[in-house]
Design an enzyme around this catalytic site. Structure first.
Site, PDB file in Angstrom:
ATOM      1  N   LYS A 170      -9.391   2.650  -2.167  1.00  0.00           N
ATOM      2  CA  LYS A 170      -9.654   2.202  -0.801  1.00  0.00           C
ATOM      3  C   LYS A 170     -11.000   2.721  -0.328  1.00  0.00           C
ATOM      4  O   LYS A 170     -11.311   3.904  -0.451  1.00  0.00           O
ATOM      5  CB  LYS A 170      -8.535   2.675   0.123  1.00  0.00           C
ATOM      6  CG  LYS A 170      -8.535   2.053   1.510  1.00  0.00           C
ATOM      7  CD  LYS A 170      -7.254   2.452   2.259  1.00  0.00           C
ATOM      8  CE  LYS A 170      -7.136   1.799   3.606  1.00  0.00           C
ATOM      9  NZ  LYS A 170      -5.869   2.182   4.287  1.00  0.00           N
ATOM     10  N   GLU A 230       0.834  -1.212   0.000  1.00  0.00           N
ATOM     11  CA  GLU A 230       0.000   0.000   0.000  1.00  0.00           C
ATOM     12  C   GLU A 230       0.868   1.262   0.000  1.00  0.00           C
ATOM     13  O   GLU A 230       1.872   1.341   0.717  1.00  0.00           O
ATOM     14  CB  GLU A 230      -0.885  -0.021   1.249  1.00  0.00           C
ATOM     15  CG  GLU A 230      -1.738   1.222   1.464  1.00  0.00           C
ATOM     16  CD  GLU A 230      -2.488   1.184   2.795  1.00  0.00           C
ATOM     17  OE1 GLU A 230      -3.476   1.927   2.921  1.00  0.00           O
ATOM     18  OE2 GLU A 230      -2.093   0.420   3.695  1.00  0.00           O
ATOM     19  N   CYS A 261      -5.591  -2.872   2.670  1.00  0.00           N
ATOM     20  CA  CYS A 261      -5.324  -2.780   4.116  1.00  0.00           C
ATOM     21  C   CYS A 261      -6.616  -2.816   4.938  1.00  0.00           C
ATOM     22  O   CYS A 261      -7.204  -3.871   5.122  1.00  0.00           O
ATOM     23  CB  CYS A 261      -4.494  -1.538   4.412  1.00  0.00           C
ATOM     24  SG  CYS A 261      -3.646  -1.606   6.025  1.00  0.00           S
TER      25      CYS A 261
END
Length: 552
Positions: free
Chosen positions: A113, A45, A149
């Site tokens: 994200k 990431e 994540c």
């Protein structure tokens, strides 16, 4: 013939802001993956910018440059496997934490994200916009889902990817260490595998950034939650993970499984890594510290030597008339055991000059804490002079117990650029010294054996700022103090919780008062590596001026 898909996992150490350097690391990993016949080379990431870059990512000139760097990386890596890399991405007026899939000389797919963490060290809600729930991307004929994540800590993203055709999950992360973090990660990822029935590859970065240390430990799980691959903790590593497609879909071919060290070793490795990377990424090569003969400065010296090598560490003893012969001998013994430079700089004459200068203003007043702090501040002045003259970063040596209650002198022994033991309670300092004496690893640059003499560990702690001074004159004994701090700080508990645990109400109230009164000191203190979920910096944000006290 069995159908196979190879993912090259690049568990690497980016540098925040070094776009060219991070791109070069990505190209090297891609070249290694291409040589190994990879279908996809994956990086963590926000790798192109480094992580956690905080508000730097919001700067238009910076995120624009990062995006252009990724576009050029796509061109450079056109002839070979796909390359997946994290970085900022702008769509319309939104700024996103994105995962970009580079193929055939262009950015072929972009994952945005969805769940933005807004707790502990993360402020992503104020930095990024939330992306929509999306579907998988394709590499060849294989459809891959990449929850970024935090997205993998929630059910909805992985379930949406499974429902829209993802055949396995690749989770890129910038996940920093705290004690016990790996088990938390593993439990969440097992849940995603059980829910979706898909194999999952978890990719994390390594290295230190300010207070955070990314511990790697990337792994791969098969349906049912069975561990198939376990990469090392803390080490830079590139690992090729193979998947085979059978009647039940893709399965990860079992590979290497690295052993995880015990919690004391993990903490120590974090402190060494945090210091090593903070010094290197700040442009320094050498450090110095005041070596008092006490346990805190001794363990910091050991950490520094293990991180940088004895030739890059200067230890300075700055004795006053209150410094005992025992402390002088212990400090010299520590420096000798570690093999680092040892300088002896008495402060008696300097202190006398300052006392004489202030005498007209202090006439008729009794000596008190003021005179004690002059000694500490004079030591800070001399150490900073050495730092300036020789270009060596000054390390400060206050443990978490002292940092919590303000048992340190601002502009004195708190002076310094980095504090390797800032998140280590005093009782754990003692145990860490014993652990280091009994253990040596190949990542330590210091010598094997007993580097901290037993007397340094066993003698009563003292600041030696007045005759016969002991820490216990001002504070509860450290086992009691640390237990109360664990309740009030680490668990965010109350005075009532302390009383229920068996501590005197008056003692708990005193400790709480000292914690709140010391907020201004911590606000100005040096950063240090985060070992727990309640480290003093981004994990715990309190007002400097605060009149509230727990009435319970």
């Amino acid at each position: 013939m069995t159908e196979r898909f190879r993912v090259t996992l690049a568990q690497l150490n980016p540098v925040v802001g070094d776009l060219a350097g991070n791109a070069a690391q990505a190209r090297d990993a891609w070249s290694e993956g291409r040589a190994a016949g990879a279908d996809l080379v994956a990086l963590p990431e926000m790798f192109i910018t480094g992580y956690n870059a905080q508000d730097l990512v919001r700067k238009p000139a910076f995120h624009t440059a990062a995006m252009e760097t990724v576009r050029q990386l796509a061109v450079d890596c056109a002839d070979g496997p796909a390359l997946a890399i994290g970085g900022p991405w702008v769509e319309g007026t939104g700024l996103f934490n994105a995962y970009m899939i580079l193929k055939d000389g262009r950015i072929a797919s972009t994952v945005l994200k969805h769940h933005l963490p807004n707790e502990t060290v993360f402020d992503e809600v104020r930095i990024f916009d939330a992306g929509p729930l999306g579907g998988p991307y394709s590499v060849g004929d294989t459809r891959i889902g990449s929850p970024i994540c935090e997205d993998a800590w929630h059910e909805d993203v992985a379930e949406t990817l499974a429902e829209t055709g993802a055949e396995f999950l690749l989770v890129p992360n910038g996940s920093p260490y705290y004690r016990g973090k790996f088990d938390t990660r593993l439990n969440h990822m097992v849940a995603r595998v059980v829910e979706t029935g898909l194999p999952l590859i978890y990719l994390n970065m390594v290295g230190g950034q300010d207070d955070q240390v990314f511990d790697g430990g990337s792994f791969a799980l098969n349906p049912g939650g069975a561990l198939a691959v376990q990469m090392p903790l803390f080490d830079r590593a590139i690992t090729h993970v193979d998947l085979e497609r059978g009647d039940d879909g893709w399965r990860i071919v079992p590979g290497v499984e690295h052993r995880h060290p015990d919690p004391y070793e993990q903490d120590y490795r974090v402190m060494v890594t945090g210091l090593r990377d903070y010094v290197a990424k700040s442009g320094f090569h050498k450090v110095l510290l005041g070596l008092s003969g006490g346990v805190d400065s001794a363990i910091v010296a050991a950490i520094a030597v293990d991180a940088l090598g004895a030739e890059n560490v200067r230890c300075v003893m700055l004795p006053s008339e209150y410094t005992s012969r025992e402390s002088l001998a212990d400090a010299e013994a520590v420096a000798e055991a570690l093999g680092c430079r040892y300088d002896h700089v008495p402060i008696t004459k300097g202190r006398a000059a300052i006392t004489e200068t202030l005498a007209p203003l202090f006439d008729g007043l009794k000596p008190d804490l003021t005179e004690e702090n002059i000694q500490s501040r004079l030591r800070g002045l001399l150490l900073m002079a050495l730092s300036n003259k020789f270009g060596e970063m000054l390390l400060t040596t206050g443990n978490k117990s002292e940092v919590a209650v303000g048992y340190a002198t601002i502009y004195g022994d708190m002076a310094g650029g980095y504090n390797p033991i800032k998140d280590l309670y005093k009782t754990r300092v003692f145990e860490t010294c014993r652990w280091r004496n009994a253990n040596h690893r190949d990542w330590m640059m210091g010598p094997e054996g007993e580097v901290i003499p037993p007397n340094v560990i066993s003698k009563p702690p003292t600041a030696e700022l007045r005759e016969d001074q002991k820490d216990s004159d001002s504070l509860p004994d450290y086992p009691e103090l640390d237990a109360i701090l664990e309740i009030l700080v680490d668990r965010d508990g109350s005075i009532a919780d302390c009383v229920a645990a068996g501590f005197a109400r008056e003692t708990a109230q005193k400790v709480e008062r000292l914690i709140y009164l010391s907020e201004y000191k911590r606000f100005q203190s040096a950063p240090g590596p985060r070992l727990t979920k309640r480290a003093f910096w981004l994990d715990r944000r309190y007002p400097i001026v605060n009149q509230w006290r727990d009435p319970s």
